[in-house]
Write a protein that holds these residues in place. Structure first.
Motif, short mmCIF file in Angstrom:
data_model
loop_
_atom_site.label_atom_id
_atom_site.label_comp_id
_atom_site.label_asym_id
_atom_site.label_seq_id
_atom_site.Cartn_x
_atom_site.Cartn_y
_atom_site.Cartn_z
N VAL A 1 0.81 -1.22 0.00
CA VAL A 1 0.00 0.00 0.00
C VAL A 1 0.85 1.27 0.00
N MET A 2 2.16 1.15 -0.14
CA MET A 2 3.01 2.33 -0.19
C MET A 2 2.73 3.12 -1.46
N ASP A 3 2.63 4.44 -1.33
CA ASP A 3 2.35 5.30 -2.47
C ASP A 3 3.31 6.49 -2.44
N ALA A 4 3.35 7.22 -3.55
CA ALA A 4 4.24 8.39 -3.65
C ALA A 4 3.52 9.60 -3.06
N ASN A 5 3.39 9.63 -1.74
CA ASN A 5 2.56 10.65 -1.10
C ASN A 5 3.22 11.30 0.11
N LEU A 6 4.54 11.26 0.18
CA LEU A 6 5.22 11.83 1.34
C LEU A 6 5.93 13.15 1.04
N GLY A 7 5.71 13.71 -0.16
CA GLY A 7 6.19 15.06 -0.41
C GLY A 7 7.58 15.14 -0.99
N GLY A 8 8.47 15.91 -0.35
CA GLY A 8 9.79 16.21 -0.90
C GLY A 8 10.78 15.08 -0.82
N THR A 9 12.05 15.42 -0.86
CA THR A 9 13.09 14.38 -0.91
C THR A 9 14.13 14.65 0.17
N GLU A 10 13.78 14.42 1.43
CA GLU A 10 14.70 14.65 2.54
C GLU A 10 15.21 13.30 3.05
N ILE A 11 16.40 12.94 2.61
CA ILE A 11 16.99 11.64 2.96
C ILE A 11 17.76 11.70 4.27
N LEU A 12 18.29 12.86 4.59
CA LEU A 12 19.24 12.95 5.70
C LEU A 12 18.65 12.50 7.03
N GLU A 13 17.46 12.94 7.35
CA GLU A 13 16.89 12.62 8.67
C GLU A 13 16.64 11.12 8.86
N PRO A 14 15.98 10.43 7.91
CA PRO A 14 15.83 8.98 8.10
C PRO A 14 17.17 8.25 8.09
N LEU A 15 18.11 8.75 7.34
CA LEU A 15 19.44 8.14 7.31
C LEU A 15 20.08 8.23 8.70
N GLN A 16 19.99 9.39 9.31
CA GLN A 16 20.54 9.56 10.66
C GLN A 16 19.82 8.67 11.67
N HIS A 17 18.51 8.51 11.51
CA HIS A 17 17.75 7.64 12.41
C HIS A 17 18.22 6.19 12.28
N ILE A 18 18.46 5.74 11.05
CA ILE A 18 18.95 4.37 10.83
C ILE A 18 20.31 4.18 11.49
N TYR A 19 21.19 5.16 11.34
CA TYR A 19 22.53 5.02 11.90
C TYR A 19 22.53 5.08 13.43
N ARG A 20 21.50 5.70 14.01
CA ARG A 20 21.42 5.74 15.48
C ARG A 20 21.01 4.40 16.07
N GLN A 21 20.43 3.52 15.26
CA GLN A 21 20.03 2.20 15.77
C GLN A 21 21.27 1.34 15.99
N PRO A 22 21.40 0.72 17.15
CA PRO A 22 22.59 -0.10 17.40
C PRO A 22 22.66 -1.29 16.44
N CYS A 23 23.87 -1.59 15.98
CA CYS A 23 24.07 -2.74 15.09
C CYS A 23 23.86 -4.03 15.86
N ILE A 24 23.37 -5.04 15.17
CA ILE A 24 23.13 -6.35 15.78
C ILE A 24 24.43 -7.15 15.71
N PRO A 25 24.91 -7.69 16.82
CA PRO A 25 26.19 -8.42 16.81
C PRO A 25 26.20 -9.54 15.77
N LYS A 26 27.29 -9.62 15.03
CA LYS A 26 27.53 -10.64 14.01
C LYS A 26 26.48 -10.62 12.88
N LYS A 27 25.81 -9.48 12.73
CA LYS A 27 24.85 -9.30 11.64
C LYS A 27 25.23 -8.02 10.88
N PRO A 28 26.16 -8.10 9.93
CA PRO A 28 26.61 -6.90 9.23
C PRO A 28 25.43 -6.17 8.55
N ARG A 29 25.40 -4.85 8.73
CA ARG A 29 24.28 -4.06 8.19
C ARG A 29 24.49 -3.75 6.72
#
Length: 807
Positions: free
Chosen positions: A357-385
């Motif tokens: 159900v994903m659609d093109a309805n979220l507006g502009g193109t701001e990648i930086l904030e979700p990218l920073q959120h992903i990097y703030r999540q701790p890596c899972i041991p022995k599971k390369p991201r």
């Protein structure tokens, strides 16, 4: 970019750009591009025109010159502020002047200022750049000549201006384009393909190592020109040694020879047998409004729909035991799970339901904030991201995004995908480069799935560690590597390495480059021997600028790698800033390659004549920063897809320029199949509104239908949906099942036979999920597999052998 005032007078507006001539020379894995832009001032006063245009983000601009009447002006690379001052001084004194500079925000945007062009006068601008060619999934080398510059989304609340421009429909493009290509390589050229019509390929010698081709007549430059070049024995490693510049000082980059090594590392059998590396897979999907565009002009499928299908294929192909999550972004971002979850039947079902159900309805193109959120999540041991990023657009914060990827490069690999024409090569290539991954572009009529699945194969390969390089060179000769350290190696992926050679050697001398590393605990080595003597055609100086072999392609690409590395360094205080800027300016001026701190400036001083009259400022009308009067009415006459592209591109201005444009858009597009809504996307109206009807959805691809039914473990379940996907009835499938067989085993074997029997042309897409199915079957150790294969072949009308299924 300046304000758009003065651009809204359609009665008298000039069209300064008259023609474009592009000559492309490809040598092995690198390309030299010579573009000639011809202008004419049709005003009755002197003209200053600004032409904003895109170039590949990894291109090195290395020559800029102009001819005005009988005057030939060659630009010099200078510190940017100095260049701007010289340009302004020349204009104020009535001289012709030209300024070419790179955008600080993104290295794939350049602006060319054509100053004090006299009334009725013509100007011919010559621009040269060199660039590496990316290797595609099918071993083709990709070159793209961008035709349009997509709007660079400006994040809400951010300061500064961005080059917000859009393209004109093909029917309104007033200038002509000629495009010719010459290819040479140590290996034979097997074919050249393009998204546009080409004349037949012409071989220039008997061994077919040199060839030429031209764009077919009648092409309108309304879309990117993509070229794919194929060599025989494409994975053969090569070395090119280029002589230094005779006029440059020995010991400098331009004065010494430079070698470019092209390597294709090969892993040993024990390593390739362990490709089921269990890691963490994070998918980041662009859901900005432009993802609602068609995948290509004649396509009935939108970019977002293709991305959804691709995500489904990726999810089904993930190995058991891995972790995963899916993020999507526009001017906001969303994620399916709060943090990455273990891959199971339950979590897979949840993810697929959300993706559908994903659609093109979220507006502009701001990648930086979700990218920073992903990097703030701790890596899972022995599971390369492993991070997969899908985007079709441009952003104004390219450098900030690349800085973020580089800062977190030790914790993940980044695989990036540019969707459709106009996707930022600086962003897509840069994220993969800084994240130690691989970049892919999907343009024209290409399917997204094969390219994405190739990157998944790369991601499933085990991490390479303990990378080291050694040189074996004659006494008195040394090599200094100019490229950044190698941090990622993949089976079947090319790596280019540049090194400066110092010292003298005999004509028969050879060098040897060795790369050692470990993969999954196994030691590996790749070695390349090469002659130290420069190729004969490189032993020239650069005074003869019209000769293609005098451009020092390898030297300038080596300089570009150093420039880009310096640009990515931290500049947290004035001392760091000054030190890096000084190094950058010196390297840029010495090599003749532009950078964020330098610009090309050319001032005509030969005849001493002063151009009379007040200066008119014009932006090139083929690249519009805003609405031009009367143009919206013309958009209504365009083809639906061009109309759709123009509409959505113009709508993005509402975030910057407010209600005035919104009123004009609403008025101009009234009575059409497009509505102006409060969300950040544009789409056809539903049936009944303004008489427009929504197009019926095309039937689902049978392959994707079958893929959607696969379980997380790799098996299929017997039922009506599977029977329909196989083109059979439920009764036919049930009646032919061997009596001793389990239903899941029978269903899975039927699915595998169908894939091998009817979809071998798409094997790249389903091979990984088929391997998972085969592994599931082998774990069952079913004695009735042979019987099931025979019965399945009879039911489906195939002749697939058991060993073909990996059983």
């Amino acid at each position: 970019m300046s304000d758009c005032s003065g651009l809204l007078t359609p009665e008298k507006e000039p069209v300064p750009l008259k023609s474009i001539d592009v000559q492309l020379e490809v040598r092995d894995h690198v390309a030299t591009v010579v573009s000639t832009l011809s202008y004419q001032n049709k005003e009755d006063k002197p003209l200053e025109a600004v032409f904003v245009f895109p170039l590949p983000g990894d291109a090195a601009v290395c020559h800029f010159s102009a001819e005005v009447g009988q005057t030939h002006i060659v630009a010099e690379v200078k510190e940017k502020q100095q260049a701007r001052e010289e340009y302004d001084d020349a204009l104020s004194s009535g001289q012709q002047a030209f300024l070419l500079e790179e955008s600080v925000q993104s290295p794939d945007i350049f602006s060319l200022s054509v100053g004090s062009l006299p009334p009725g006068e013509s100007a011919s601008i010559r621009l040269e750049y060199v660039t590496e060619l990316a290797v595609q999934a099918d071993d083709g080398l990709r070159f793209c000549l961008p035709a349009v510059l997509n709007p660079h989304y400006q994040p809400q609340g951010s300061e500064g201006t961005s080059a917000q421009v859009t393209s004109v429909p093909a029917s309104l493009v007033p200038y002509s384009l000629s495009f010719s290509v010459q290819v040479s390589s140590p290996r034979p050229v097997s074919k050249v393909e393009s998204s546009c019509s080409l004349e037949p390929l012409q071989y220039l010698n008997t061994d077919q190592t040199q060839a030429s081709v031209k764009l077919a007549a009648g092409h309108k430059f309304d879309r990117d020109i993509e070229l794919l070049i194929y060599y025989k024995d494409a994975h053969q490693p090569t070395a090119v040694v280029e002589a230094g510049q005779a006029s440059a000082k020995t010991g400098t980059l331009m004065g010494d020879p430079v070698v470019m090594l092209s390597l294709y590392p090969e892993f040993s059998n024990p390593v390739t047998s362990s490709l089921g590396s269990h890691g963490e897979f994070v998918f980041l999907l662009d859901r900005s409004g432009s993802m609602d565009f068609p995948l290509y002009c004649e396509s009935h499928q939108s970019r977002i729909a293709s991305a959804r299908d691709t995500l489904l294929l990726l999810l089904k192909s993930l190995p058991m035991g891995c972790y995963f999550n899916i993020y999507s972004f526009g001017h906001t971002y969303e994620h399916i799970f709060p943090k990455s979850v273990k891959y199971s039947r339950k979590t897979l079902k949840q993810a697929v339901k959300k993706v559908e159900v994903m659609d093109a309805n979220l507006g502009g193109t701001e990648i930086l904030e979700p990218l920073q959120h992903i990097y703030r999540q701790p890596c899972i041991p022995k599971k390369p991201r492993q991070l997969f990023v899908f985007t079709d657009g441009e952003v104004s914060s390219t450098k900030a995004i690349l800085d973020e990827v580089k800062k977190n490069a030790d914790s993940h690999r980044c695989f990036s995908f540019g969707i459709g024409e106009g996707a930022s090569s600086a962003l897509v290539n840069g994220m993969a480069r800084e994240g130690g991954g691989h970049a892919q572009f999907i343009t024209g009529t290409e399917r997204m799935q094969p390219k994405v699945m190739q990157s998944l194969r790369f991601a499933l390969q085990p991490l390479v560690a303990d990378i080291s390089v050694t040189w074996d060179l004659p006494k008195g000769v040394s090599a200094t590597i100019l490229s950044p350290p190698i941090t990622a190696i993949f089976q079947g992926q090319r790596s280019l390495i540049y090194a400066q050679l110092t010292g003298k050697s005999s004509e028969a001398a050879q060098g040897c480059f060795t790369m050692n590393y470990t993969v999954a605990g196994h030691p590996c080595q790749n070695q390349l021997r090469f002659s130290l003597q420069p190729a004969e055609e490189t032993r020239q100086d650069t005074d003869q600028k019209d000769l293609p072999h005098t451009r020092f392609t390898v030297h300038r690409l080596a300089a570009l790698t150093q420039i880009r590395s310096l640009e990515m360094e931290e500049m947290n205080n004035s001392e760091q800033y000054t030190r890096i800027k000084t190094k950058l300016v010196n390297l840029s001026v010495q090599s003749g390659v532009g950078s964020i701190f330098t610009a090309f400036v050319a001032v005509g001083k030969s005849d001493g004549k002063v151009v009379q009259g007040p200066l008119i400022y014009r932006e090139d009308p083929n690249y519009l920063p805003l609405l031009r009067g009367g143009l919206l009415g013309l958009f209504k006459e365009s083809t639906p897809n061009v109309f759709r592209r123009a509409y959505l591109s113009l709508r993005k201005r509402t975030r910057t320029h407010g209600s005035t444009i919104k009123k004009k858009l609403t008025s101009a597009f009234s009575g059409t199949a497009f509505s102006f809504r409060n969300d950040q996307s544009a789409s056809p109206q539903s049936s009944g509104e303004n008489g427009a009807t929504e197009s019926p959805k095309p039937p689902r691809d049978p392959l994707l239908q079958l893929v959607s039914l696969q379980e997380a473990s790799g098996c299929w379940l017997l039922g009506p949906a599977l029977a329909a996907a196989l083109g059979k009835t439920t009764e036919e499938v049930a009646k032919t099942k061997p009596a001793s067989s389990k239903t899941k085993v029978w269903a899975t074997i039927l699915a595998l036979i169908w894939l091998h029997g009817f979809k071998m042309d798409a094997k790249q897409e389903w091979e990984l999920l088929a391997m998972k199915a085969t592994s599931w079957l082998c774990d069952k150790r079913a004695v009735w597999i042979t019987e099931c294969v025979e019965a399945g072949n009879e039911l489906l009308g195939c002749n697939v052998q058991k060993d073909e299924l990996g059983l």
